[in-house]
Enzyme design. Structure first.
Site, mmCIF file in Angstrom:
data_model
loop_
_atom_site.group_PDB
_atom_site.id
_atom_site.type_symbol
_atom_site.label_atom_id
_atom_site.label_comp_id
_atom_site.label_asym_id
_atom_site.label_seq_id
_atom_site.Cartn_x
_atom_site.Cartn_y
_atom_site.Cartn_z
ATOM 1 N N CYS A 197 -18.440 -10.811 -3.461
ATOM 2 C CA CYS A 197 -19.319 -11.157 -4.593
ATOM 3 C C CYS A 197 -19.746 -12.611 -4.421
ATOM 4 C CB CYS A 197 -18.635 -10.892 -5.934
ATOM 5 S SG CYS A 197 -17.165 -11.898 -6.248
ATOM 6 N N ARG A 240 -15.450 -10.405 -9.701
ATOM 7 C CA ARG A 240 -15.634 -9.010 -9.286
ATOM 8 C C ARG A 240 -14.856 -8.641 -8.021
ATOM 9 N NH1 ARG A 240 -22.002 -9.492 -9.199
ATOM 10 N NH2 ARG A 240 -21.307 -11.596 -8.605
ATOM 11 N N ASP A 258 -22.654 -9.470 -12.763
ATOM 12 C CA ASP A 258 -21.819 -10.674 -12.744
ATOM 13 C C ASP A 258 -21.291 -10.922 -14.163
ATOM 14 O OD1 ASP A 258 -20.794 -13.196 -12.709
ATOM 15 O OD2 ASP A 258 -22.522 -14.126 -11.738
#
Ligand code: 4NP
Length: 144
Positions: free
Chosen positions: A3, A9, A116
């Protein structure tokens, strides 16, 4: 698992996939395309949502994606399209590029990106956990 920051994440994706496969057979790691948080532990909200489902990710340490990772790994899952663009600009080798996949391409959903959650509240982390968990179920099935 890649990420942007490697604190929200991808640490979750690493922990979740590890919980579904045999770590003696399959090596799972995560990294970020940015170096803002290198050396840090995952975001406290990712640690908490993982803990809620019995997965401990607090020992993970943030690292930055390196072009060497193309040689180290067979599959590179990215959380969103901007991660994808960032990663593929780091190689001109077609075999390397073919290793990079959107994580949610593993499941059939309207959304193709894991959003996000950095500026979200806890619900955002729960949503991200559920998306990643579904995709990792499919990955684990395929790997078996
Ligand atoms: P991640 O989330 O890419 O899921 O780890 C982010 C973490 C940190 C930042 C952005 C996204 N940041 O700008 O510091």
């Amino acid at each position: 698992m890649v990420c942007l920051g490697n604190i929200c994440r991808s640490p979750l994706a690493e922990g979740i996939l590890k919980s579904k496969i045999n770590p003696a057979e399959i090596f799972v790691d995560s990294a970020g395309t940015a170096g803002y948080h290198v050396g840090n532990m995952p975001d406290i909200r990712s640690i908490a949502v993982a803990q809620k489902y019995g997965i401990d990710i607090h020992q993970q340490k943030c690292r930055k994606f390196s072009s060497k990772d193309f040689k180290e790994f067979d599959i590179i899952y990215v959380m969103d399209k901007s991660n994808y663009e960032n990663i593929i600009t780091q190689t001109s080798n077609k075999q390397d590029i073919a290793k990079v996949r959107l994580l949610l391409s593993e499941i059939d959903l309207k959304t193709t990106e894991v959003p996000d959650p950095y500026h979200d509240k806890d619900e955002g982390f729960e949503h991200v956990f559920q998306l990643i968990d579904k995709a990792c179920n499919e990955i684990a099935k395929k790997l078996q």
